[in-house]
Design an enzyme around this catalytic site. Structure first.
Site, PDB file in Angstrom:
ATOM      1  NE  ARG A 174      -3.946  -1.851  11.309  1.00  0.00           N
ATOM      2  CZ  ARG A 174      -4.899  -1.266  10.599  1.00  0.00           C
ATOM      3  NH1 ARG A 174      -6.141  -1.724  10.656  1.00  0.00           N
ATOM      4  NH2 ARG A 174      -4.612  -0.225   9.853  1.00  0.00           N
ATOM      5  CD  GLU A 220     -10.443  -1.869   8.612  1.00  0.00           C
ATOM      6  OE1 GLU A 220     -10.065  -2.588   7.680  1.00  0.00           O
ATOM      7  OE2 GLU A 220     -10.441  -0.623   8.567  1.00  0.00           O
ATOM      8  CB  SER A 270     -12.219  -4.161   5.082  1.00  0.00           C
ATOM      9  OG  SER A 270     -13.239  -3.454   4.417  1.00  0.00           O
ATOM     10  NE  ARG A 284      -5.567   2.640  12.473  1.00  0.00           N
ATOM     11  CZ  ARG A 284      -6.863   2.386  12.425  1.00  0.00           C
ATOM     12  NH1 ARG A 284      -7.362   1.406  13.143  1.00  0.00           N
ATOM     13  NH2 ARG A 284      -7.659   3.097  11.657  1.00  0.00           N
ATOM     14  CG  HIS A 285      -1.754   2.937   8.554  1.00  0.00           C
ATOM     15  ND1 HIS A 285      -2.344   3.691   9.532  1.00  0.00           N
ATOM     16  CD2 HIS A 285      -2.744   2.571   7.709  1.00  0.00           C
ATOM     17  CE1 HIS A 285      -3.638   3.800   9.297  1.00  0.00           C
ATOM     18  NE2 HIS A 285      -3.911   3.126   8.191  1.00  0.00           N
ATOM     19  CD  GLU A 291      -3.383   3.314   2.382  1.00  0.00           C
ATOM     20  OE1 GLU A 291      -3.086   3.080   3.571  1.00  0.00           O
ATOM     21  OE2 GLU A 291      -4.444   2.966   1.857  1.00  0.00           O
ATOM     22  NE  ARG A 322      -3.977  -2.011   0.230  1.00  0.00           N
ATOM     23  CZ  ARG A 322      -4.960  -2.329   1.070  1.00  0.00           C
ATOM     24  NH1 ARG A 322      -5.191  -1.571   2.110  1.00  0.00           N
ATOM     25  NH2 ARG A 322      -5.695  -3.393   0.857  1.00  0.00           N
TER      26      ARG A 322
END
Length: 578
Positions: free
Chosen positions: A552, A497, A500, A342-343, A336, A334
């Site tokens: 996670r 989360e 998903s 948490r990423h 991002e 990812r």
């Protein structure tokens, strides 16, 4: 001053200065210089005699060393041709010895001869005749005694106590029972008395960080600059990750990655038992597949390629290929620029997709059962590892609901709970991280569970392949095509989360329409999506699934403060090494 060809003319040379201590007519050094030379010669002669005496003493000591063949540094393994011993060495593991002689009997195991390879956790000379060491294999450690005797020399005692920490050694020893339990080691009811000790790989004396300091919590947020705590250095996350090989030697890190492997095993065993097929989808793509956002671009021969941000489209294509239950454990990328606790930009996804018969909640129920299987498996099979990590990162025990009683709230119900608690939020607003954590606390208080499901998310905040809910389809308005809710869901641990998922659109014509009218429209005939859309033109069963972030789960189960601690060599926007 005259010049020739632009160069300055030669100047008359001055006479050299007379050395200090010499007068006109003197031919040699002064008396002071002679005295100094005599003293230097005398010192050199004394030093040479002393060195010769030490060498002689050393040779005599070595000649009288009864343990000369029983210790030392081995040649690098592989540097000499190997000759198998006439009697093969029987190597043992410390855990095996601890279990074999586990009774409280004072005589069981005493005198047993063992050979093992281990790391030196620490070594110290108690006296000229006694050294203590701690040997370690993984999470198991044992105290060792090296005591001078008629069969074991003082030289060997000195050698043993001076071995640098983290060195790898081969140990020949006798099992004994300590007078009192050894509280500083994991094996407390046994110790070993060393008979032979060889260094296989010697560690440098100065380490970038001590393993003992890596076995403490990372600094709390806002205290990263703190240097010491109770007299011991505080090692920050960056230092640990920069020296990750040493950091990973910490016992709790062993436990973290045992648990991480356990999650994968539990995930697969549950799904294998329900006829899921393990698959591997491509991670190199010829075009961005999910709208083009958050993808890494790489050079691929003479063209561009992209790292897969999810196996989603391929999972669905496999359902269309009549592989009705598929799962994958694979790397996800990812792009991002999220520098949060948490990423990660590279992580492991636990993905599944399955066809269902009547309603997508068939899949939701299976996913709930899957997660409970993982949680209960961690609780029963990995309690020792869990307790070890939580002794460092103190967190409440993870509270589980009973089977079949997982709190499953609609998104609208979750919004109402937040509003009732004073949060200002719109009916169709996406939840921020603080909102998620607050809702998790409210669910825990109301239902007594750290695990819950939020169902029926707003259509506008889900991907283009998400199936709108039946009520949303019935109230469809072309002027506002993204209004309403969808058959989608997220799973949460401790208010964060972890997964998903949704029912996916399996009709090609409807999928094309949704792609065009989505909040972020995409072209169904674009290079990265054309094959995906075409897969549904030839008949495809209704299906749903989800993607779970492995790191996670580990982070939230153990209460780790940062997801990077659950990744062997984490990648984030600022880290590509080591």
């Amino acid at each position: 001053m005259s010049e020739t060809n632009g160069a300055p003319a030669e100047q008359p040379q001055s006479l050299p200065e007379r050395p200090k201590g010499e007068e006109e007519g003197e031919k040699g050094p002064s008396k002071n210089a002679l005295k100094k030379a005599a003293k230097d010669k005398e010192k050199a002669e004394k030093a040479a005699k002393r060195k010769a005496a030490e060498e002689a003493q050393k040779k005599e000591s070595e000649a009288n060393d009864v343990s000369a063949e029983d210790y030392g540094e081995l040649p690098m393994i592989g540097s000499k041709a190997y000759t198998a011993p006439s009697v093969p060495t029987t190597w043992v593991e410390l855990a095996e010895i601890a279990q074999r002689y586990s009774s409280q009997s004072e005589t069981e195991g005493v005198g047993a001869q063992i050979v093992f390879r281990a790391a030196v956790e620490n070594a110290r000379n108690q006296s000229a005749k006694l050294s203590f060491l701690v040997f370690r294999q993984g999470a198991d450690s044992i105290q060792a005694v090296v005591a001078a005797s008629e069969k074991l020399s003082r030289q060997m005692v000195k050698f043993a106590g001076s071995i640098p920490a983290e060195s790898i050694v081969d140990v020949h020893a006798e099992v004994q029972r300590p007078r009192e339990p050894v509280k500083s080691t994991s094996i407390q009811h046994l110790e070993v008395h060393v008979q032979k000790l060889y260094i296989v790989s010697k560690a440098e004396a100065q380490l970038p960080l001590q393993v003992a300091d890596a076995e403490r919590p990372i600094p709390e947020e806002g205290k990263e600059d703190q240097q010491e705590d109770e007299g011991r250095p505080i090692v920050g996350l960056a230092t640990r990750l920069n020296n990750r090989v040493i950091d990973l030697r910490a016992r709790h890190n062993d436990a973290i990655f045992e648990i991480k492997a356990g999650v994968v095993q539990l995930f697969q065993e549950f799904l294998f038992a329900r006829n899921f097929r393990l698959v591997q989808t491509p991670k190199l793509l010829g075009a961005p597949s999910e709208g083009g956002a958050s993808v890494f671009e790489v050079s691929y021969f003479d063209k561009k390629a992209y790292l897969a941000q999810s196996p989603q489209l391929y999972k669905q294509m496999l359902i269309a290929a009549r592989k009705e239950r598929v799962m994958e454990v694979g790397t996800i990328f990812r792009a991002e620029n999220s520098n949060t606790a948490r990423h990660l930009t590279e992580f492991i996804g636990l993905d599944l997709e399955m066809a269902f018969k009547e309603d997508y909640h068939e899949v939701v129920t299976l996913l709930e059962e899957l997660m409970l299987h993982i949680f209960n498996g961690l609780r029963t099979r990995y309690s020792k590892e869990t307790d070890l990590v939580r002794s460092i990162y103190h967190v409440e025990d993870f509270k589980l609901p009973a089977a079949g009683a997982v709190p499953r709230l609609s998104f609208a119900e979750g919004i109402r709970m937040l509003k009732d608690d004073g949060v200002e939020i719109g009916e169709f607003d996406d939840l921020s991280t603080p909102d998620e954590k607050r809702l998790g606390a409210l669910v825990l208080k109301k239902y007594g569970s750290d695990f819950y499901v939020l169902d029926q998310y707003p259509l506008a905040i889900r991907p283009f392949y998400t199936m709108p809910s039946a009520a949303t389809q019935a109230a469809y308005d072309a002027k506002d095509p993204n209004a309403g809710y969808s058959n989608s869901y997220d799973f949460f641990m401790r208010g964060q989360e972890i997964m998903s998922g949704a029912q996916r659109i399996h009709d090609a014509a409807f999928l094309e329409r949704r792609m065009k009218e989505h909040v972020a429209p995409v072209d169904p005939q674009s290079e990265g999506l054309r094959d995906y859309v075409n897969a549904f033109r030839y008949g495809c069963p209704p299906h749903a699934g989800g993607g779970i972030g492995l790191e996670r789960i580990v982070m939230l189960w153990l209460g780790l403060p940062n997801v990077r601690l659950a990744s062997l060599f984490p990648r984030d926007p600022g880290r590509l090494m080591p």
